[in-house]
Design an enzyme around this catalytic site. Structure first.
Site, PDB file in Angstrom:
ATOM      1  N   GLU A  64     -37.691 110.707 -72.869  1.00  0.00           N
ATOM      2  CA  GLU A  64     -37.528 109.328 -73.341  1.00  0.00           C
ATOM      3  C   GLU A  64     -38.802 108.532 -73.092  1.00  0.00           C
ATOM      4  O   GLU A  64     -39.698 108.986 -72.379  1.00  0.00           O
ATOM      5  CB  GLU A  64     -36.361 108.665 -72.612  1.00  0.00           C
ATOM      6  CG  GLU A  64     -35.029 109.284 -72.926  1.00  0.00           C
ATOM      7  CD  GLU A  64     -33.869 108.641 -72.178  1.00  0.00           C
ATOM      8  OE1 GLU A  64     -32.730 109.009 -72.474  1.00  0.00           O
ATOM      9  OE2 GLU A  64     -34.089 107.788 -71.292  1.00  0.00           O
ATOM     10  N   ASN A  65     -38.860 107.353 -73.691  1.00  0.00           N
ATOM     11  CA  ASN A  65     -39.970 106.444 -73.401  1.00  0.00           C
ATOM     12  C   ASN A  65     -39.488 105.004 -73.529  1.00  0.00           C
ATOM     13  O   ASN A  65     -38.354 104.760 -73.910  1.00  0.00           O
ATOM     14  CB  ASN A  65     -41.180 106.746 -74.290  1.00  0.00           C
ATOM     15  CG  ASN A  65     -40.892 106.554 -75.751  1.00  0.00           C
ATOM     16  OD1 ASN A  65     -40.511 105.474 -76.173  1.00  0.00           O
ATOM     17  ND2 ASN A  65     -41.066 107.608 -76.537  1.00  0.00           N
ATOM     18  N   ALA A  66     -40.347 104.081 -73.207  1.00  0.00           N
ATOM     19  CA  ALA A  66     -39.967 102.669 -73.162  1.00  0.00           C
ATOM     20  C   ALA A  66     -39.556 102.110 -74.516  1.00  0.00           C
ATOM     21  O   ALA A  66     -38.849 101.112 -74.584  1.00  0.00           O
ATOM     22  CB  ALA A  66     -41.102 101.831 -72.574  1.00  0.00           C
ATOM     23  N   TYR A  68     -37.358 103.091 -76.288  1.00  0.00           N
ATOM     24  CA  TYR A  68     -36.053 103.732 -76.427  1.00  0.00           C
ATOM     25  C   TYR A  68     -35.342 103.200 -77.658  1.00  0.00           C
ATOM     26  O   TYR A  68     -35.350 101.999 -77.884  1.00  0.00           O
ATOM     27  CB  TYR A  68     -35.259 103.418 -75.142  1.00  0.00           C
ATOM     28  CG  TYR A  68     -33.917 104.068 -75.046  1.00  0.00           C
ATOM     29  CD1 TYR A  68     -33.811 105.421 -74.783  1.00  0.00           C
ATOM     30  CD2 TYR A  68     -32.760 103.326 -75.210  1.00  0.00           C
ATOM     31  CE1 TYR A  68     -32.574 106.027 -74.681  1.00  0.00           C
ATOM     32  CE2 TYR A  68     -31.521 103.922 -75.104  1.00  0.00           C
ATOM     33  CZ  TYR A  68     -31.426 105.272 -74.848  1.00  0.00           C
ATOM     34  OH  TYR A  68     -30.211 105.871 -74.751  1.00  0.00           O
ATOM     35  N   GLU A  75     -33.812 120.118 -77.455  1.00  0.00           N
ATOM     36  CA  GLU A  75     -33.828 121.180 -78.459  1.00  0.00           C
ATOM     37  C   GLU A  75     -35.091 121.135 -79.308  1.00  0.00           C
ATOM     38  O   GLU A  75     -35.703 122.176 -79.595  1.00  0.00           O
ATOM     39  CB  GLU A  75     -32.599 121.075 -79.376  1.00  0.00           C
ATOM     40  CG  GLU A  75     -31.276 121.206 -78.660  1.00  0.00           C
ATOM     41  CD  GLU A  75     -30.680 119.886 -78.172  1.00  0.00           C
ATOM     42  OE1 GLU A  75     -29.446 119.807 -78.061  1.00  0.00           O
ATOM     43  OE2 GLU A  75     -31.453 118.931 -77.898  1.00  0.00           O
ATOM     44  N   CYS A 112     -27.439 116.878 -81.281  1.00  0.00           N
ATOM     45  CA  CYS A 112     -27.301 115.704 -82.134  1.00  0.00           C
ATOM     46  C   CYS A 112     -27.620 116.080 -83.587  1.00  0.00           C
ATOM     47  O   CYS A 112     -28.056 117.194 -83.882  1.00  0.00           O
ATOM     48  CB  CYS A 112     -28.224 114.584 -81.651  1.00  0.00           C
ATOM     49  SG  CYS A 112     -29.977 114.865 -82.006  1.00  0.00           S
TER      50      CYS A 112
END
Length: 162
Positions: A64-66, A68, A75, A112
């Site tokens: 993840e990163n800021a 988001y 995967e 997902c």
């Protein structure tokens, strides 16, 4: 009118203890990878492990990163690494596991939508089915024979030719 039906079968195991040694090893690698995922915003850490046609096991984790939710799923990280570092090898099986900060992960999760599309594309590219082993840190394990079964009406390169 014509009514059609889509269905598929998958295996359900009560725990990792019922798996073959090879499948248990791969799921254990995914569980271990989940511990190193970078998910400070969702706190939903996912690990994926693949066994390649040469016997090599590689892993990937969600990142993840800021900004988001603009991150990468485990995967897709895994498949990118596989095609970059092992371009002549196929992915035979992928195990996916997860953990959270405050809940026990006791049921399998599925990839997902974006990952389902990516898995289907990867299978098509390498002309090789990818078997999925899905499990939490504890509990039941699901084995799906082909990743593309999760996306029955997937968008393919043939659709671009319509």
């Amino acid at each position: 009118m014509d009514v059609q039906k889509f269905s598929f079968e998958f295996e359900v195991y009560n725990s990792i203890d019922e798996l073959t040694e090879a499948d248990a090893l791969l799921l254990s690698a995914a569980k271990k990878a989940a511990k190193t995922a970078y998910a400070p915003y969702s706190e939903f850490l996912v690990g994926a492990a693949a066994i390649l046609s040469n016997g090599e096991i590689i892993t990937g984790t969600n990142q993840e990163n800021a900004s988001y939710p603009v991150g990468l799923c485990a995967e897709r990280v895994l498949l990118s690494a596989a095609s970059s570092f092992y371009p002549n090898e196929t992915v035979v099986s992928i195990a996916i596991s997860y953990r959270t900060k405050d809940r026990t992960s006791v049921r399998p999760i599925t990839p997902c939508g974006i990952c389902r599309q990516t898995l289907m594309e990867y299978q098509t590219r390498y002309q090789n089915p990818i078997r999925l082993i899905l499990g939490g840190m504890e509990g039941k394990v699901h084995i799906i024979p082909r990743a593309d079964m999760l996306l029955p009406f997937g968008f393919t390169g043939d659709d671009l030719k319509c």
